[in-house]
Design a protein around this motif. Structure first.
Motif, PDB file in Angstrom:
ATOM      1  N   SER A 197       6.074 -12.821   9.938  1.00 23.57           N
ATOM      2  CA  SER A 197       5.925 -11.839  11.010  1.00 23.57           C
ATOM      3  C   SER A 197       6.642 -10.533  10.703  1.00 23.57           C
ATOM      4  O   SER A 197       6.870  -9.716  11.593  1.00 23.57           O
ATOM      5  CB  SER A 197       6.433 -12.419  12.334  1.00 23.57           C
ATOM      6  OG  SER A 197       7.826 -12.692  12.257  1.00 23.57           O
ATOM      7  N   ARG A 198       6.988 -10.305   9.452  1.00 23.56           N
ATOM      8  CA  ARG A 198       7.695  -9.083   9.068  1.00 23.56           C
ATOM      9  C   ARG A 198       6.853  -7.840   9.373  1.00 23.56           C
ATOM     10  O   ARG A 198       5.641  -7.911   9.560  1.00 23.56           O
ATOM     11  CB  ARG A 198       8.036  -9.123   7.574  1.00 23.56           C
ATOM     12  CG  ARG A 198       6.826  -9.054   6.666  1.00 23.56           C
ATOM     13  CD  ARG A 198       7.189  -9.387   5.223  1.00 23.56           C
ATOM     14  NE  ARG A 198       6.054  -9.263   4.306  1.00 23.56           N
ATOM     15  CZ  ARG A 198       5.113 -10.197   4.153  1.00 23.56           C
ATOM     16  NH1 ARG A 198       5.165 -11.298   4.861  1.00 23.56           N
ATOM     17  NH2 ARG A 198       4.123 -10.008   3.289  1.00 23.56           N
ATOM     18  N   ALA A 199       7.516  -6.691   9.377  1.00 21.09           N
ATOM     19  CA  ALA A 199       6.835  -5.429   9.653  1.00 21.09           C
ATOM     20  C   ALA A 199       5.800  -5.129   8.574  1.00 21.09           C
ATOM     21  O   ALA A 199       6.048  -5.339   7.384  1.00 21.09           O
ATOM     22  CB  ALA A 199       7.862  -4.301   9.723  1.00 21.09           C
ATOM     23  N   TYR A 200       4.643  -4.613   9.019  1.00 22.75           N
ATOM     24  CA  TYR A 200       3.591  -4.222   8.078  1.00 22.75           C
ATOM     25  C   TYR A 200       2.582  -3.342   8.806  1.00 22.75           C
ATOM     26  O   TYR A 200       2.496  -3.381  10.050  1.00 22.75           O
ATOM     27  CB  TYR A 200       2.892  -5.454   7.492  1.00 22.75           C
ATOM     28  CG  TYR A 200       1.903  -6.123   8.419  1.00 22.75           C
ATOM     29  CD1 TYR A 200       0.531  -5.898   8.296  1.00 22.75           C
ATOM     30  CD2 TYR A 200       2.331  -6.965   9.445  1.00 22.75           C
ATOM     31  CE1 TYR A 200      -0.380  -6.503   9.146  1.00 22.75           C
ATOM     32  CE2 TYR A 200       1.428  -7.575  10.296  1.00 22.75           C
ATOM     33  CZ  TYR A 200       0.072  -7.353  10.149  1.00 22.75           C
ATOM     34  OH  TYR A 200      -0.835  -7.937  10.991  1.00 22.75           O
ATOM     35  N   PRO A 201       1.800  -2.548   8.100  1.00 26.01           N
ATOM     36  CA  PRO A 201       0.758  -1.746   8.741  1.00 26.01           C
ATOM     37  C   PRO A 201      -0.516  -2.570   8.925  1.00 26.01           C
ATOM     38  O   PRO A 201      -1.114  -3.029   7.958  1.00 26.01           O
ATOM     39  CB  PRO A 201       0.533  -0.605   7.747  1.00 26.01           C
ATOM     40  CG  PRO A 201       0.852  -1.205   6.420  1.00 26.01           C
ATOM     41  CD  PRO A 201       1.929  -2.230   6.658  1.00 26.01           C
ATOM     42  N   GLN A 202      -0.930  -2.762  10.167  1.00 24.89           N
ATOM     43  CA  GLN A 202      -2.210  -3.421  10.392  1.00 24.89           C
ATOM     44  C   GLN A 202      -3.353  -2.531   9.907  1.00 24.89           C
ATOM     45  O   GLN A 202      -4.375  -3.031   9.458  1.00 24.89           O
ATOM     46  CB  GLN A 202      -2.347  -3.769  11.877  1.00 24.89           C
ATOM     47  CG  GLN A 202      -1.334  -4.821  12.315  1.00 24.89           C
ATOM     48  CD  GLN A 202      -1.503  -5.250  13.754  1.00 24.89           C
ATOM     49  OE1 GLN A 202      -2.182  -4.576  14.542  1.00 24.89           O
ATOM     50  NE2 GLN A 202      -0.877  -6.358  14.133  1.00 24.89           N
ATOM     51  N   SER A 203      -3.163  -1.233   9.998  1.00 27.46           N
ATOM     52  CA  SER A 203      -4.059  -0.282   9.339  1.00 27.46           C
ATOM     53  C   SER A 203      -3.244   0.937   8.962  1.00 27.46           C
ATOM     54  O   SER A 203      -2.200   1.216   9.570  1.00 27.46           O
ATOM     55  CB  SER A 203      -5.239   0.098  10.243  1.00 27.46           C
ATOM     56  OG  SER A 203      -4.822   0.902  11.317  1.00 27.46           O
ATOM     57  N   ALA A 204      -3.705   1.655   7.953  1.00 27.11           N
ATOM     58  CA  ALA A 204      -2.956   2.806   7.446  1.00 27.11           C
ATOM     59  C   ALA A 204      -3.931   3.870   6.964  1.00 27.11           C
ATOM     60  O   ALA A 204      -4.949   3.539   6.332  1.00 27.11           O
ATOM     61  CB  ALA A 204      -2.039   2.383   6.298  1.00 27.11           C
ATOM     62  N   PRO A 205      -3.667   5.139   7.253  1.00 26.07           N
ATOM     63  CA  PRO A 205      -4.571   6.210   6.818  1.00 26.07           C
ATOM     64  C   PRO A 205      -4.728   6.260   5.300  1.00 26.07           C
ATOM     65  O   PRO A 205      -3.752   6.106   4.551  1.00 26.07           O
ATOM     66  CB  PRO A 205      -3.885   7.483   7.345  1.00 26.07           C
ATOM     67  CG  PRO A 205      -3.037   7.014   8.473  1.00 26.07           C
ATOM     68  CD  PRO A 205      -2.560   5.648   8.068  1.00 26.07           C
ATOM     69  N   GLY A 206      -5.962   6.477   4.857  1.00 26.13           N
ATOM     70  CA  GLY A 206      -6.222   6.645   3.431  1.00 26.13           C
ATOM     71  C   GLY A 206      -5.882   5.410   2.635  1.00 26.13           C
ATOM     72  O   GLY A 206      -6.314   4.300   2.934  1.00 26.13           O
ATOM     73  N   ARG A 207      -5.033   5.598   1.632  1.00 25.92           N
ATOM     74  CA  ARG A 207      -4.625   4.511   0.745  1.00 25.92           C
ATOM     75  C   ARG A 207      -3.133   4.271   0.854  1.00 25.92           C
ATOM     76  O   ARG A 207      -2.336   5.206   0.895  1.00 25.92           O
ATOM     77  CB  ARG A 207      -4.969   4.844  -0.713  1.00 25.92           C
ATOM     78  CG  ARG A 207      -6.456   4.855  -1.030  1.00 25.92           C
ATOM     79  CD  ARG A 207      -7.050   3.466  -0.865  1.00 25.92           C
ATOM     80  NE  ARG A 207      -8.445   3.406  -1.271  1.00 25.92           N
ATOM     81  CZ  ARG A 207      -8.897   2.718  -2.304  1.00 25.92           C
ATOM     82  NH1 ARG A 207      -8.073   2.018  -3.041  1.00 25.92           N
ATOM     83  NH2 ARG A 207     -10.179   2.716  -2.592  1.00 25.92           N
ATOM     84  N   ILE A 208      -2.751   3.016   0.874  1.00 20.69           N
ATOM     85  CA  ILE A 208      -1.339   2.645   0.852  1.00 20.69           C
ATOM     86  C   ILE A 208      -0.840   2.743  -0.576  1.00 20.69           C
ATOM     87  O   ILE A 208      -1.427   2.170  -1.498  1.00 20.69           O
ATOM     88  CB  ILE A 208      -1.150   1.222   1.394  1.00 20.69           C
ATOM     89  CG1 ILE A 208      -1.559   1.158   2.864  1.00 20.69           C
ATOM     90  CG2 ILE A 208       0.294   0.760   1.213  1.00 20.69           C
ATOM     91  CD1 ILE A 208      -1.582  -0.246   3.441  1.00 20.69           C
ATOM     92  N   ASP A 209       0.264   3.442  -0.762  1.00 15.78           N
ATOM     93  CA  ASP A 209       0.868   3.577  -2.092  1.00 15.78           C
ATOM     94  C   ASP A 209       2.052   2.634  -2.279  1.00 15.78           C
ATOM     95  O   ASP A 209       2.206   2.024  -3.334  1.00 15.78           O
ATOM     96  CB  ASP A 209       1.319   5.031  -2.322  1.00 15.78           C
ATOM     97  CG  ASP A 209       0.163   6.008  -2.321  1.00 15.78           C
ATOM     98  OD1 ASP A 209      -0.925   5.642  -2.812  1.00 15.78           O
ATOM     99  OD2 ASP A 209       0.332   7.136  -1.830  1.00 15.78           O
ATOM    100  N   THR A 210       2.902   2.542  -1.257  1.00 16.79           N
ATOM    101  CA  THR A 210       4.095   1.700  -1.331  1.00 16.79           C
ATOM    102  C   THR A 210       4.224   0.920  -0.039  1.00 16.79           C
ATOM    103  O   THR A 210       4.035   1.470   1.050  1.00 16.79           O
ATOM    104  CB  THR A 210       5.367   2.544  -1.530  1.00 16.79           C
ATOM    105  OG1 THR A 210       5.210   3.376  -2.669  1.00 16.79           O
ATOM    106  CG2 THR A 210       6.586   1.652  -1.715  1.00 16.79           C
ATOM    107  N   LEU A 211       4.539  -0.368  -0.164  1.00 17.51           N
ATOM    108  CA  LEU A 211       4.723  -1.191   1.028  1.00 17.51           C
ATOM    109  C   LEU A 211       5.783  -2.239   0.747  1.00 17.51           C
ATOM    110  O   LEU A 211       5.708  -2.973  -0.240  1.00 17.51           O
ATOM    111  CB  LEU A 211       3.410  -1.873   1.423  1.00 17.51           C
ATOM    112  CG  LEU A 211       3.483  -2.903   2.563  1.00 17.51           C
ATOM    113  CD1 LEU A 211       3.990  -2.258   3.842  1.00 17.51           C
ATOM    114  CD2 LEU A 211       2.130  -3.562   2.786  1.00 17.51           C
ATOM    115  N   HIS A 212       6.759  -2.305   1.632  1.00 20.92           N
ATOM    116  CA  HIS A 212       7.747  -3.392   1.565  1.00 20.92           C
ATOM    117  C   HIS A 212       8.286  -3.624   2.961  1.00 20.92           C
ATOM    118  O   HIS A 212       8.799  -2.701   3.610  1.00 20.92           O
ATOM    119  CB  HIS A 212       8.909  -3.055   0.636  1.00 20.92           C
ATOM    120  CG  HIS A 212       9.959  -4.137   0.600  1.00 20.92           C
ATOM    121  ND1 HIS A 212       9.722  -5.376   0.058  1.00 20.92           N
ATOM    122  CD2 HIS A 212      11.228  -4.168   1.088  1.00 20.92           C
ATOM    123  CE1 HIS A 212      10.805  -6.132   0.177  1.00 20.92           C
ATOM    124  NE2 HIS A 212      11.735  -5.413   0.806  1.00 20.92           N
ATOM    125  N   GLY A 213       8.132  -4.843   3.440  1.00 17.97           N
ATOM    126  CA  GLY A 213       8.642  -5.221   4.746  1.00 17.97           C
ATOM    127  C   GLY A 213       9.659  -6.328   4.642  1.00 17.97           C
ATOM    128  O   GLY A 213       9.511  -7.242   3.826  1.00 17.97           O
TER     129      GLY A 213
END
Length: 789
Positions: free
Chosen positions: A711-727
């Motif tokens: 259940s960690r934080a994350y984008p359910q949707s994100a504009p354009g392209r995701i470059d970096t993600l860490h939750g």
């Protein structure tokens, strides 16, 4: 005398091996030619191909190679290897009618071919009679044949050197991999062929010498590719992937040499015949010039013939694919776009959630212990409270269509209720036609299982009318997914016996038509973990692709525009990789590749106590590599199931880190698993994110660390392209870039404490509390950054 004795010994040894393996192997999968049981069905054709095609080809080529190459151990071993690969390829050709596919499929039996070849060669060496003095011959000119073998490789690279082992930096004659790969691959293959053909031709005369040289050259290329892979594929990463990749590379190379090596071999035979007819009264220099000219001429002619065949095949396929119209996807529906899952408005959509198996028609081991837990709207509210935005809803064909040609309206109503509940709670649904072990049929009373197999429970899947096992025993070998009855049922499905495959495709069309106007249905998963039947890769590649294509066409004919999720066979779940359908199996582009990422969980290595074949981290790379070959997005329909708390704790954080690094979504297995579920066994606790206390039937405490990571934080949707993600819990680092303004930023943040959100490049930001956490939304145009704490 020895010229007859050696072939007799070789053929006799090969046939004894076939017989021993057929008797010893209760499944028919590990033997050169297996017989797992069940009544023969000569009217179908394909069940007999393994016997009326494989065995004669095996015997003929073993005899021929023993007569020509049986004087030495290694040439004899190469000849028997060639025999097994050609027998497998000929069998696949009869089954499929696809020559290039069948040639590649021959490599699938490399693990069987090489041990058999060594045994046959040893027996021939020991019992084949005195060898006598064997003189080496002059090899003559072999460079035209080596060049020809290498020059043909780029034309057929769509069948060879593909899949999970194929990555940039490894020499392979694939034009799409760039100049380095194709040039280096061709050069290395030509060099290997030059060496091996010279070596073979000194020891084996005639057409066979060049053919065996081609076989060995392909294997040498595979070894070189494996060595390059240690660097290019980050081989040393703590798992056994370098060994598995090396095996696949070598198998690919051997099958290429076996399937294509006859072309330079025939060219050499033609040159030998020309040379023999012209050197009676001419000088040696003239004879050499004649040989060289004939070699070049034969090479050019053979190359032109193969090029023409390849061009005509491509021309025949291309118009049919181009003629298929692509579905129009309405506003609000998810779609596969640019290698990502998007909402059609310029936003990436990850889809992270859980599997729900509470509508599955499971076998019930004990009548007093339910096999599923009730499904209600509260389940979906609880699912949403963990930030999950997708449910992979497992369905059973057996309950959906208990009577052929009629969808059960009551069951369909339950599916519609689940979709409505999901939509009400902001959750999308992937409808999954689930099966485990083909069906819920268990071992019938009175069945005598062969040694090595055991009576088994049933599981779930197909209705009785679609289960055609031809009397093969329902006995398990190493688990639920390998049983003669289940394998035969799958085999009959793949070859559409009695139209059962066509029936499921039509059922998909009818089911999808019920949801064609529902954007909350993200898509359709056409079959959970397809079984391999009895003749992989014919089943797991070509026939699987044909089923997918047929089902997709039915779904589009029914008017459903949603994504179609296609899985590789269950071999991916068991090994961490697989071949899957070849690219081009469908012209539909709104599809997503959906393997199950179970590395270090239910894979074969874990069950046997071996080091990981594929690590948790590497599995993402391999899956993305195959998805990229298809040109479609990646989404994992299942993962997890690591067992006890200690195993979960040691792996879930690694999985989450890798999933974020690849900016991917997936569905955890499983939300709730009842105590009577045959996959659960009957113990004290029903497994799942929400366990069941088997004594009381109430919810048991869940694994808090596991739930916290999922259940960690994350984008359910994100504009354009995701470059970096860490939750990590409520902490998030997200960067991305959008080529146009879009207000699709929608971030889930868990917890009751109001988070601190810092942004760059985000406008119109809003933070709202909801059950279980917070929702942060906003707009972006260009580069943006979001951090939370």
């Amino acid at each position: 005398m020895n010229k007859v004795r050696r072939p007799l010994v070789a053929v006799g040894t090969a046939l004894v091996l076939v017989l021993i393996e057929a008797v010893a192997d209760p499944t028919g999968l590990l033997a050169l030619v297996g017989w797992p049981g069940g009544a023969p069905q000569p009217q179908l054709g394909w069940p007999l191909a393994r016997y009326v095609v494989f065995l004669p080809v095996l015997v003929a080529v073993v005899w021929w190679s023993a007569a020509r190459a049986g004087t030495r151990f290694w040439t004899s071993a190469a000849g028997t290897t060639l025999a097994v690969l050609l027998a497998q390829a000929a069998t696949a050709l009869v089954m499929t009618g696809d020559a290039l596919f069948s040639g590649w499929a021959g490599g699938y039996v490399t693990a069987k071919a090489i041990p058999a070849a060594l045994i046959v060669a040893a027996a021939t060496r020991l019992a084949g009679g005195r060898r006598g003095q064997v003189e080496l011959r002059a090899p003559g000119t072999v460079w035209p044949y080596a060049i020809l073998l290498a020059a043909l490789a780029p034309l057929v690279a769509g069948s060879w050197w593909t899949g999970a082992t194929s990555t940039s930096g490894i020499p392979a004659p694939r034009v799409d991999q760039g100049p380095f790969a194709v040039i280096s691959g061709v050069i290395l293959l030509a060099g290997a062929a030059l060496l091996s053909m010279r070596w073979m031709r000194r020891r084996v005369d005639g057409l066979l010498g060049i053919w065996l040289g081609a076989l060995v050259a392909g294997g040498m290329l595979g070894i070189l590719q494996a060595l390059f892979g240690l660097v290019a594929d980050d081989g040393l990463r703590g798992d056994m992937w370098p060994l598995m990749a090396a095996y696949v590379h070598i198998a690919d190379g051997l099958s290429y040499g076996a399937a294509i090596g006859w072309i330079p071999a025939v060219a050499a035979a033609v040159v030998d015949r020309i040379r023999g007819s012209r050197t009676g009264d001419v000088t040696v220099g003239a004879a050499e010039r004649s040989e060289a000219a004939a070699s070049v001429a034969a090479s050019v002619v053979a190359f032109a013939v193969v090029a023409a065949v390849a061009a005509s095949t491509i021309a025949a396929i291309a118009p049919a694919q181009a003629a298929d119209p692509q579905p129009t996807i309405p506003q609000g529906f998810l779609r596969a776009e640019g290698g990502r899952i998007t909402d059609g408005n310029g936003n990436d959509v990850l889809m992270r959630g859980v599997n729900v198996n509470q509508l599955v028609d499971f076998y019930q081991p004990r009548r007093d212990v339910p096999a599923t837990r009730p499904l209600s709207e509260q389940d979906f509210a609880d699912i949403a409270s963990y930030g999950f935005d997708v449910v992979r809803l497992n369905l059973s064909w057996s309950t959906l269509e208990p009577t052929r040609g009629q969808l059960d309206t009551a069951y369909l109503g339950r599916v519609k209720d689940a979709v409505a509940w999901a939509k009400e709670n902001g959750i999308r649904v992937v409808l999954d036609m689930h099966q485990d072990g083909w069906s819920k049929a268990a071992t019938t009373d009175g069945t005598v299982c062969r040694p090595g197999t055991d009576p088994m429970w049933g599981y779930d899947g197909a209705p009785a009318w679609a289960t055609i096992s031809d009397g093969a025993p329902r006995c398990a070998f190493t688990g639920r997914d390998i049983s003669p009855a289940g394998d035969r049922a799958f085999e009959n499905f793949w070859f559409d016996t009695d139209g059962v495959q066509s029936a499921l495709a039509r059922t998909w069309g009818e089911l999808a038509a019920e949801f064609k106007d529902e954007p909350a249905v993200a898509g359709y998963d056409l079959m959970n973990e397809p079984g391999f039947g009895e003749t992989a890769p014919v089943t797991t590649s070509q026939q699987l692709g044909r089923y997918y294509d047929a089902a997709i066409r039915q779904i589009r004919t029914g008017g459903a525009p949603q994504i179609v999720f296609v899985e590789p066979s269950i071999l991916w779940s068991g090994l961490g990789f697989d071949t899957g359908p070849r690219p081009g199996f469908t012209s539909d582009r709104n599809i997503v590749f959906s393997p199950h990422l179970y590395a270090e969980s239910i894979t074969m290595d874990t069950s046997l106590g071996l080091p990981a074949i594929v690590s948790i981290e590497r599995q993402f790379d391999l899956a993305e590599r195959v998805a990229a070959e298809y040109g479609i997005p990646l989404w994992s329909g299942e993962y997890g199931y690591w067992g006890d708390d200690a195993s979960i704790a040691s792996r879930i954080d690694r999985y989450a880190t890798a999933e974020d690094a690849h900016a991917l979504g997936s569905a955890y297995w499983v939300w709730k698993q009842a105590c009577g579920d045959p996959q659960n066994g009957i113990g004290d606790v029903g497994l799942g994110l929400v366990p069941e206390n088997c004594a009381t039937g109430a919810d048991a405490p869940g694994n808090r660390h596991l739930l916290g990571v999922l259940s960690r934080a994350y984008p359910q949707s994100a504009p354009g392209r995701i470059d970096t993600l860490h939750g990590d819990g409520a902490s998030l680092l997200l960067t991305g870039s959008s080529s146009r303004r879009t207000c699709g930023l929608d971030v889930w943040i868990p917890g009751t404490t109001k988070p601190a959100v810092h942004t760059t490049g985000v406008e119109g930001a809003r933070l709202e509390q909801q059950p279980g956490g917070w929702r942060f939304t906003g707009c972006a145009d260009g580069d943006y950054r979001v951090t939370t704490s």
